[in-house]
Scaffold this active site. Sequence first.
Site: not given
Length: 368
Positions: A131-133
């Site tokens: 998961w960015e971010f």
Amino acid sequence: MVVFMTITATAAGSVMASPPVVKAAYWLSWVENFPPSAINTSFFTHIYYAFLMPNDVTYKFNIENSTLSNFTTTLRHKNPPVKTLFSIGGDGSDSTIFTRLASEAGSRKVFIDSSLEMARKFGFDGLDLNWEFPESPKQMQDLGRLFDEWRLAIDNEATSTGQAHLLLTASVYYSVEFFIYGDYRKYPVDSISRNLDWINAMSYDYHGSWDTSLTGAHAALYDPKSNLSTSYGLKSWLQAGVPSSKLVMGLPLYGRSWTLKDPKLHQIGSPGAGIGPGDLGILTLSEVDEFNRKNAGTVTFDTETVSIYSFVGTTWIGYDDALTTTTKIGFAQAHGLRGYFFWALSFEREWEITRQGNITIYQNSKLF
């Protein structure tokens, strides 16, 4: 072989085994000329399939893909075999999907159950969240809840089926805290420490196309002028309380390029006038090698940052080579980290860099 610590002494003086070393890499599913069969598994313990995404409405994985089965089957039967995980998300994915699914207990459960079903269906050994971010303290709290519930589901599934526990990892920002852009926020360290087998700290992209005014070592081990360095980031995770046995260091197999404002000024931190060659100023290490050979680039080792850069005319490229990679692996070893991972397979030639983890190295001094 690089020997990470495999035993630890307890307070009572007894000795217990530490978790096995992680030597991982991400395999890019969209690169057509680099099949799983081309991976030299003697250099790795774990290979990540990049990337998968859940449906943006149901949050389930509705995937029927022979590539997945081929990936896991091929790597399970290689000599030596490696463990496989599929990575969810990645740079360029729609992060709002994670924001929504992590915010409600019902959607978290749907997502978690579907991820476990996917792993078992296609023969993966584990799952990785990229998961960015998370962009706010609230999203970080939701991330912690997601990890709590994911771990519980993995434990329950292993108990009920009698199968080995699936691995659960996450790719995270290089530092435990975000202080460069957006709201200040910090990863849920307690949840990470309880629930994840390890985290992959993305120890790169400190400089790039978003700031072309000055050249920069995008994966500097040290930076005496700022907190943009691998040593700072890893130390921040350790000081926050993440066990060293759950921290894995990222190593890039690509460089970043700039156009110099003045070709006579070509050190790290020299004035830039824009990005250089490559897609958004990014060159794989194979492309860096080719550029340096064709253009007789001047290659320089920077002792202050432990990085390499080359220049010719107005073109400047910062990257890592075998020497800097070996030094970084020694750094991880000296501080008891779980291991390292590479981003990404197919970016180099003939395993010149990734083989460094299998070369004996000695560290004679403490590096922090």
